[in-house]
Each structure stands twice: as C-alpha cells, then as structure tokens.
Design a protein around this motif. Sequence first.
Motif, PDB file in Angstrom:
ATOM      1  N   LEU A 165       0.672  -1.425   0.198  1.00  0.00           N
ATOM      2  CA  LEU A 165      -0.170  -0.005   0.213  1.00  0.00           C
ATOM      3  C   LEU A 165       1.010   1.168   0.228  1.00  0.00           C
ATOM      4  O   LEU A 165       2.032   1.286   0.678  1.00  0.00           O
ATOM      5  N   SER A 166       0.772   1.749  -0.300  1.00  0.00           N
ATOM      6  CA  SER A 166       1.291   2.799  -0.871  1.00  0.00           C
ATOM      7  C   SER A 166       0.541   4.035  -1.065  1.00  0.00           C
ATOM      8  O   SER A 166      -0.686   4.795  -1.928  1.00  0.00           O
ATOM      9  N   GLN A 167       0.380   5.878  -0.249  1.00  0.00           N
ATOM     10  CA  GLN A 167      -0.137   6.889   0.128  1.00  0.00           C
ATOM     11  C   GLN A 167      -1.738   6.607   0.562  1.00  0.00           C
ATOM     12  O   GLN A 167      -2.415   6.794   0.095  1.00  0.00           O
ATOM     13  N   ALA A 168      -1.727   4.937   0.896  1.00  0.00           N
ATOM     14  CA  ALA A 168      -3.316   4.717   0.533  1.00  0.00           C
ATOM     15  C   ALA A 168      -4.589   5.976   1.475  1.00  0.00           C
ATOM     16  O   ALA A 168      -3.918   5.438   3.085  1.00  0.00           O
ATOM     17  N   THR A 169      -4.789   6.159   1.206  1.00  0.00           N
ATOM     18  CA  THR A 169      -6.313   6.930   1.906  1.00  0.00           C
ATOM     19  C   THR A 169      -7.544   6.432   1.847  1.00  0.00           C
ATOM     20  O   THR A 169      -8.277   5.316   0.596  1.00  0.00           O
ATOM     21  N   LYS A 170      -8.635   6.243   3.013  1.00  0.00           N
ATOM     22  CA  LYS A 170     -10.036   5.673   2.825  1.00  0.00           C
ATOM     23  C   LYS A 170     -10.694   6.946   3.512  1.00  0.00           C
ATOM     24  O   LYS A 170     -10.321   6.360   4.737  1.00  0.00           O
ATOM     25  N   GLN A 171     -11.519   7.323   3.062  1.00  0.00           N
ATOM     26  CA  GLN A 171     -12.350   7.503   3.883  1.00  0.00           C
ATOM     27  C   GLN A 171     -13.847   7.709   3.755  1.00  0.00           C
ATOM     28  O   GLN A 171     -14.490   6.741   2.390  1.00  0.00           O
ATOM     29  N   PHE A 172     -14.907   7.810   4.402  1.00  0.00           N
ATOM     30  CA  PHE A 172     -16.331   7.655   4.688  1.00  0.00           C
ATOM     31  C   PHE A 172     -17.266   8.664   4.243  1.00  0.00           C
ATOM     32  O   PHE A 172     -16.145  10.189   5.440  1.00  0.00           O
ATOM     33  N   ILE A 173     -17.752   9.471   4.232  1.00  0.00           N
ATOM     34  CA  ILE A 173     -19.111  10.399   4.753  1.00  0.00           C
ATOM     35  C   ILE A 173     -19.919  10.096   5.078  1.00  0.00           C
ATOM     36  O   ILE A 173     -20.682   9.632   4.435  1.00  0.00           O
ATOM     37  N   ASP A 174     -20.376  10.627   5.923  1.00  0.00           N
ATOM     38  CA  ASP A 174     -21.081  10.574   6.756  1.00  0.00           C
ATOM     39  C   ASP A 174     -21.958  11.528   7.022  1.00  0.00           C
ATOM     40  O   ASP A 174     -21.988  13.296   7.609  1.00  0.00           O
ATOM     41  N   GLY A 175     -23.159  12.018   5.984  1.00  0.00           N
ATOM     42  CA  GLY A 175     -23.879  13.465   6.010  1.00  0.00           C
ATOM     43  C   GLY A 175     -22.879  14.373   5.017  1.00  0.00           C
ATOM     44  O   GLY A 175     -22.398  14.395   4.473  1.00  0.00           O
ATOM     45  N   LYS A 176     -22.775  15.493   6.199  1.00  0.00           N
ATOM     46  CA  LYS A 176     -21.622  16.605   5.640  1.00  0.00           C
ATOM     47  C   LYS A 176     -20.508  16.350   6.376  1.00  0.00           C
ATOM     48  O   LYS A 176     -19.991  16.820   5.616  1.00  0.00           O
ATOM     49  N   ASP A 177     -19.815  14.712   7.185  1.00  0.00           N
ATOM     50  CA  ASP A 177     -18.828  14.897   7.556  1.00  0.00           C
ATOM     51  C   ASP A 177     -18.165  13.789   6.833  1.00  0.00           C
ATOM     52  O   ASP A 177     -18.890  12.856   6.388  1.00  0.00           O
ATOM     53  N   ARG A 178     -16.777  13.977   6.770  1.00  0.00           N
ATOM     54  CA  ARG A 178     -15.548  12.791   6.147  1.00  0.00           C
ATOM     55  C   ARG A 178     -14.796  12.672   7.373  1.00  0.00           C
ATOM     56  O   ARG A 178     -14.252  13.273   7.944  1.00  0.00           O
ATOM     57  N   HIS A 179     -15.079  11.205   7.790  1.00  0.00           N
ATOM     58  CA  HIS A 179     -13.757  10.761   8.250  1.00  0.00           C
ATOM     59  C   HIS A 179     -13.221   9.927   7.160  1.00  0.00           C
ATOM     60  O   HIS A 179     -13.732   9.277   6.783  1.00  0.00           O
ATOM     61  N   CYS A 180     -11.722  10.293   8.258  1.00  0.00           N
ATOM     62  CA  CYS A 180     -10.189  10.433   7.535  1.00  0.00           C
ATOM     63  C   CYS A 180     -10.022   8.856   8.059  1.00  0.00           C
ATOM     64  O   CYS A 180      -9.609   8.726   9.436  1.00  0.00           O
ATOM     65  N   VAL A 181      -9.930   7.327   7.354  1.00  0.00           N
ATOM     66  CA  VAL A 181     -10.122   6.220   8.624  1.00  0.00           C
ATOM     67  C   VAL A 181      -8.302   5.798   8.165  1.00  0.00           C
ATOM     68  O   VAL A 181      -8.011   5.369   9.475  1.00  0.00           O
ATOM     69  N   LEU A 182      -8.495   6.058   6.735  1.00  0.00           N
ATOM     70  CA  LEU A 182      -6.287   5.850   6.584  1.00  0.00           C
ATOM     71  C   LEU A 182      -6.222   6.736   6.003  1.00  0.00           C
ATOM     72  O   LEU A 182      -7.032   7.283   5.179  1.00  0.00           O
ATOM     73  N   ASP A 183      -5.291   7.386   6.560  1.00  0.00           N
ATOM     74  CA  ASP A 183      -4.587   8.629   6.266  1.00  0.00           C
ATOM     75  C   ASP A 183      -2.903   7.993   5.372  1.00  0.00           C
ATOM     76  O   ASP A 183      -2.491   8.635   6.498  1.00  0.00           O
ATOM     77  N   GLN A 184      -3.597   8.338   4.353  1.00  0.00           N
ATOM     78  CA  GLN A 184      -1.675   7.982   3.304  1.00  0.00           C
ATOM     79  C   GLN A 184      -1.181   7.334   4.422  1.00  0.00           C
ATOM     80  O   GLN A 184      -0.036   7.048   4.720  1.00  0.00           O
TER      81      GLN A 184
END
Length: 222
Positions: A8-27
């Motif tokens: 994994l290289s610079q792996a980012t995973k975000q989830f959007i909950d309404g207007k909120d953005r949650h970043c569970v994996l950050d690069q």
Amino acid sequence: MTDPIVQLSQATKQFIDGKDRHCVLDQVDFSLHAGQSVALTGASGSGKSTLLNVIAGFESLSSGVLAINGESVEQWKDPQWSLFRHRKLGVVFQQFNLLTPLNVRQNISFPLSLNNQKWSEWCDHLVKKLEIDGLLDRHVASLSGGQQQRVAIARSLAHKPALLLADEPTGNLDQQAGLEVMRLLTEISSEGETSVVLVTHSSECADFMDTRYHLSNGQLHD
C-alpha cells in the motif's frame, strides 16, 4: 528481493456521513513480504478491519495505490478479484462465517471446489493438527465456538493460500482457547508458507506475529 505480496502506498480511505468526512486511513504505507506475519492493533473504529477489507478488495481506496505481487489493482474488475480470492487468499472472520447447512468436511472443502481441487494430504494434516479430524461428519451448527473457529481456520488454509487475513479470530473465545487457536494458526500458516495479517485487540495474540503495527488517527505506527 521479490515484490511484496501486498504493498500500500499513500493509501487513504474516507467515509462520508452526511456533511461529515471521516478519514480512517490517511496516506498509509504498508508492505507484506512472503513468509512475513504482521499484527495490526488499535482501538475499535481505528480502521484495522477497513485495512483488511481494502487488501481483500471488499472496499476500494479513496486515493493511493494497492499492489498485489507487484501489480496495481486499480484496473482490476470482479473476475480478477475473484481469481485472487479463490487461489491466493484465505480469510478468518471473528464470526466464523461457516456454511451452516454443511458439515465440517464440506465447509473445509468449499475453497477447494472453487479451485477444482480435491481433499488432499494437506487437508488431513490440517484437521489432525487442529484436532477436528473426528468431527468431519458433524454439522457445524452443533459445534462449540472453539471447534467452529478451528474449522474456519482449516477452511481458510485448505487451498494453501499465499496470504491469510485474520480479523479478530479469537474474539469469541476465552483467553486459553484463543491462545491455543493462535498457536495453531501460526504453526500451520508457517508450514504452508502463508503470510499473515492479523487484526487483534489482544497483545498476547499480537506477540505471535513477527511484526506489530498500531493504527491510530489513520496512521500506522511501529
């Protein structure tokens, strides 16, 4: 050196909950080589299971690169993912996920059937090592939790996968049974030359792996 099984290289995973953005994996940068075993620890919700799901192709990255055996999976479609999962991947879930209408032998044979393989001496070795060789004709619903977990491990390793992903495999077992399952999982994976990524809350279980990383705030820490 050969390419990592997983990179994994610079792996980012975000989830959007309404207007909120949650970043569970950050690069996140992460690599796993043949024969290596890695434990992922961290608080609930820190992204450990998400990382496993990304590696297995159950979830896609928001950005960054996932490579399997040196090949980027960005262009992979369902056929490529299915081939990878059937031939190269074994998965052990906390909830076992056994096929309850089937008996123990049929559950263990399921990944073999996907690869047009038959029951082998390796399968005989697995069930003997896991002490479930006397349960092959039993329906899995009649087994204890510890027995079901051993069946799940045998099923995940029956086709000798190159990679095993284990998500809290002892979470439903008491401490003694959990440590025994971890000992067996580690021994059998080593015998089958299978690399392991283990998600666990247990420091004792993490100690069975070669390397340990802690996931917090979307980052991996040694």
